[in-house]
Design an enzyme around this catalytic site. Structure first.
Site, PDB file in Angstrom:
ATOM      1  N   LYS A 110       0.833  -1.204   0.000  1.00  0.00           N
ATOM      2  CA  LYS A 110       0.000   0.000   0.000  1.00  0.00           C
ATOM      3  C   LYS A 110       0.866   1.252   0.000  1.00  0.00           C
ATOM      4  CE  LYS A 110      -4.174  -1.965   1.944  1.00  0.00           C
ATOM      5  NZ  LYS A 110      -4.737  -2.389   3.223  1.00  0.00           N
ATOM      6  N   LYS A 194      -8.383 -11.635 -10.964  1.00  0.00           N
ATOM      7  CA  LYS A 194      -9.114 -11.850  -9.710  1.00  0.00           C
ATOM      8  C   LYS A 194     -10.158 -10.736  -9.536  1.00  0.00           C
ATOM      9  CE  LYS A 194      -8.384 -11.586  -4.741  1.00  0.00           C
ATOM     10  NZ  LYS A 194      -8.511 -10.468  -3.990  1.00  0.00           N
ATOM     11  N   LYS A 197     -12.567  -4.904  -6.170  1.00  0.00           N
ATOM     12  CA  LYS A 197     -13.005  -3.512  -6.335  1.00  0.00           C
ATOM     13  C   LYS A 197     -11.919  -2.676  -6.994  1.00  0.00           C
ATOM     14  CE  LYS A 197     -13.725  -3.229  -1.979  1.00  0.00           C
ATOM     15  NZ  LYS A 197     -14.139  -4.396  -1.201  1.00  0.00           N
TER      16      LYS A 197
HETATM   17  P1  ADP Z   1     -11.358  -6.305  -2.815  1.00  0.00           P
HETATM   18  O1  ADP Z   1     -10.231  -7.066  -3.494  1.00  0.00           O
HETATM   19  O2  ADP Z   1     -12.546  -6.207  -3.704  1.00  0.00           O
HETATM   20  O3  ADP Z   1     -10.916  -4.981  -2.237  1.00  0.00           O
HETATM   21  P2  ADP Z   1     -11.253  -7.203  -0.110  1.00  0.00           P
HETATM   22  O4  ADP Z   1      -9.764  -7.218  -0.154  1.00  0.00           O
HETATM   23  O5  ADP Z   1     -11.943  -6.144   0.692  1.00  0.00           O
HETATM   24  O6  ADP Z   1     -11.811  -7.203  -1.606  1.00  0.00           O
HETATM   25  O7  ADP Z   1     -11.730  -8.637   0.357  1.00  0.00           O
HETATM   26  C1  ADP Z   1     -12.591  -8.927   1.413  1.00  0.00           C
HETATM   27  C2  ADP Z   1     -12.650 -10.426   1.558  1.00  0.00           C
HETATM   28  O8  ADP Z   1     -13.148 -11.047   0.351  1.00  0.00           O
HETATM   29  C3  ADP Z   1     -11.281 -11.061   1.808  1.00  0.00           C
HETATM   30  O9  ADP Z   1     -11.445 -12.044   2.813  1.00  0.00           O
HETATM   31  C4  ADP Z   1     -10.889 -11.710   0.501  1.00  0.00           C
HETATM   32  O10 ADP Z   1     -10.152 -12.886   0.730  1.00  0.00           O
HETATM   33  C5  ADP Z   1     -12.228 -12.019  -0.150  1.00  0.00           C
HETATM   34  N1  ADP Z   1     -12.132 -11.858  -1.613  1.00  0.00           N
HETATM   35  C6  ADP Z   1     -12.041 -10.681  -2.278  1.00  0.00           C
HETATM   36  N2  ADP Z   1     -11.981 -10.877  -3.610  1.00  0.00           N
HETATM   37  C7  ADP Z   1     -12.029 -12.223  -3.803  1.00  0.00           C
HETATM   38  C8  ADP Z   1     -12.008 -13.069  -4.959  1.00  0.00           C
HETATM   39  N3  ADP Z   1     -11.959 -12.568  -6.188  1.00  0.00           N
HETATM   40  N4  ADP Z   1     -12.085 -14.387  -4.765  1.00  0.00           N
HETATM   41  C9  ADP Z   1     -12.156 -14.926  -3.524  1.00  0.00           C
HETATM   42  N5  ADP Z   1     -12.179 -14.183  -2.393  1.00  0.00           N
HETATM   43  C10 ADP Z   1     -12.118 -12.848  -2.515  1.00  0.00           C
END
Ligand code: ADP
Ligand code: TRP
Length: 326
Positions: A110, A194, A197
């Site tokens: 980050k 993957k 957001k």
């Molecule tokens: P983002 O990548 O959209 O910002 P976060 O990092 O806030 O999502 O993820 C929140 C939770 O959702 C975490 O526990 C993460 O492991 C799970 N997660 C996010 N994206 C995926 C994905 N594409 N496949 C599986 N699990 C995911």
């Protein structure tokens, strides 16, 4: 067994969040005493819009409750309604070596994104994030913490910090066990990367009908004609997503037809949209009902906060006595 996890309110939840994190958490409610919270303190390290934070916090609450989180089985609250964790974070920070935090990948990544590696442009909250996360976990005597792979290191830091405090001041904290979800749970996004957001490639769980249909119909595929057999049908993005939202035999049938030739991508995407819509139909109805009764939702969250606070107050008291603050 106490199971604890937190989810950041950082935007509308998507299929990756659902299949990767929410559904496993909802299933775990059966296995022990579930403690789940919305990590709004954590969100301050990256989101600075107050109104958005309020909105996303409510969205996460509605999404989770609609998807099957059961407040009768699970303690569910908003992190900042239990301010004891912030106090505990201070106690923990005094036994946390700087080096431990400097080594955290998530901070380094980050920091690199925010200021091209310039430490001066990074807020202290981002650096201290793992200490707050340790407080979240230790304040509730958690035994098991289910998280995605990206949080593995933070769990190791938590265990280290708990061990240091126990060593310094005597047995105070329960050492938690991580439960790391396998990579297999990675849900692909609209562009095949993957789903995240940050990549703007998401399908929201509760997206608006027209817009979501448009997103799904807009998935770009190759130019092979419908009649051509597709030996790589299992790699097809729509097939992969269909396997998540459709009954197994339906998804297998579409995969088979794509492999054999004769199924057009348009029809495949149409089926994906319809099964996606159907998969969340009951949850969508529940969400609409909850959204029409926000007083009830805020009542549920304050009851959750009271229950959580009762536990955290005891653990904080234990830590204060051990360290001579009391
Ligand atoms: P983002 O990548 O959209 O910002 P976060 O990092 O806030 O999502 O993820 C929140 C939770 O959702 C975490 O526990 C993460 O492991 C799970 N997660 C996010 N994206 C995926 C994905 N594409 N496949 C599986 N699990 C995911
Ligand atoms: N850091 C976690 C994430 O970004 C969210 C979180 C905060 C958490 N505190 C926690 C997860 C405590 C588990 C336990 O996904």
């Amino acid at each position: 067994m106490r199971i604890l996890t937190g989810i950041q309110p950082s935007g509308a939840l998507h299929l990756g969040n659902y299949f990767g994190a929410m559904r496993p958490a909802i299933e775990l409610q059966q296995e022990g005493e579930a403690f789940y919270f919305i990590a709004n303190y954590h969100s301050m390290t990256s989101l600075t819009d107050a109104q958005l934070r309020r909105q996303y916090t409510l969205d996460v609450a509605l999404d989770f409750l609609a998807c099957g989180l059961n407040p009768a089985k699970c303690v569910f609250w908003v992190q900042s309604d239990v301010p004891e964790v912030a106090e505990l974070a201070w106690l923990l920070s005094t036994v946390t070596p700087m080096g431990l935090l400097e080594r955290c990948h998530s901070f380094k990544d980050k920091a690199a994104k925010l200021g091209e590696g310039e430490i001066g442009s990074v807020n202290h909250g981002l650096f201290a994030y793992p200490v707050l996360m340790a407080a979240d976990i230790l304040a509730f005597d958690s035994n098991v913490v289910p998280v995605g792979k990206d949080q593995k290191q933070h769990l190791e830091v938590t265990r280290d910090i708990a061990g240091k405090f126990n060593q310094q001041y005597g047995q105070t904290f329960v050492i938690p066990e991580p439960r790391i979800r396998e990579e297999g749970a990675a849900v692909p996004g609209l562009d095949g990367q993957k789903m995240s957001k940050s990549y703007s490639n998401t399908i929201e769980i509760f997206g608006e009908e027209k817009a979501t249909r448009k997103k799904i119909m807009g998935i770009v595929m190759d130019s092979r004609p419908p009649a051509e057999p597709k030996p790589d049908a299992d790699k097809n993005l729509a097939v992969q997503l269909l396997k998540l939202v459709a009954p197994a035999n339906v998804a297998a049938d579409f995969e088979h037809r794509l492999r054999a030739g004769g199924l057009g991508y348009g029809d495949l995407k149409k089926a994906l949209f319809e099964h996606y819509w159907q998969h969340f139909a009951a949850a969508r109805t529940r969400r609409t009902e909850l959204a029409a009764n926000l007083d009830h939702v805020s009542q549920l969250l304050s009851t959750g906060a009271e229950q959580a606070r009762a536990v955290a107050t005891k653990v904080l008291d234990r830590a204060k006595r051990a360290s001579g603050l009391k």
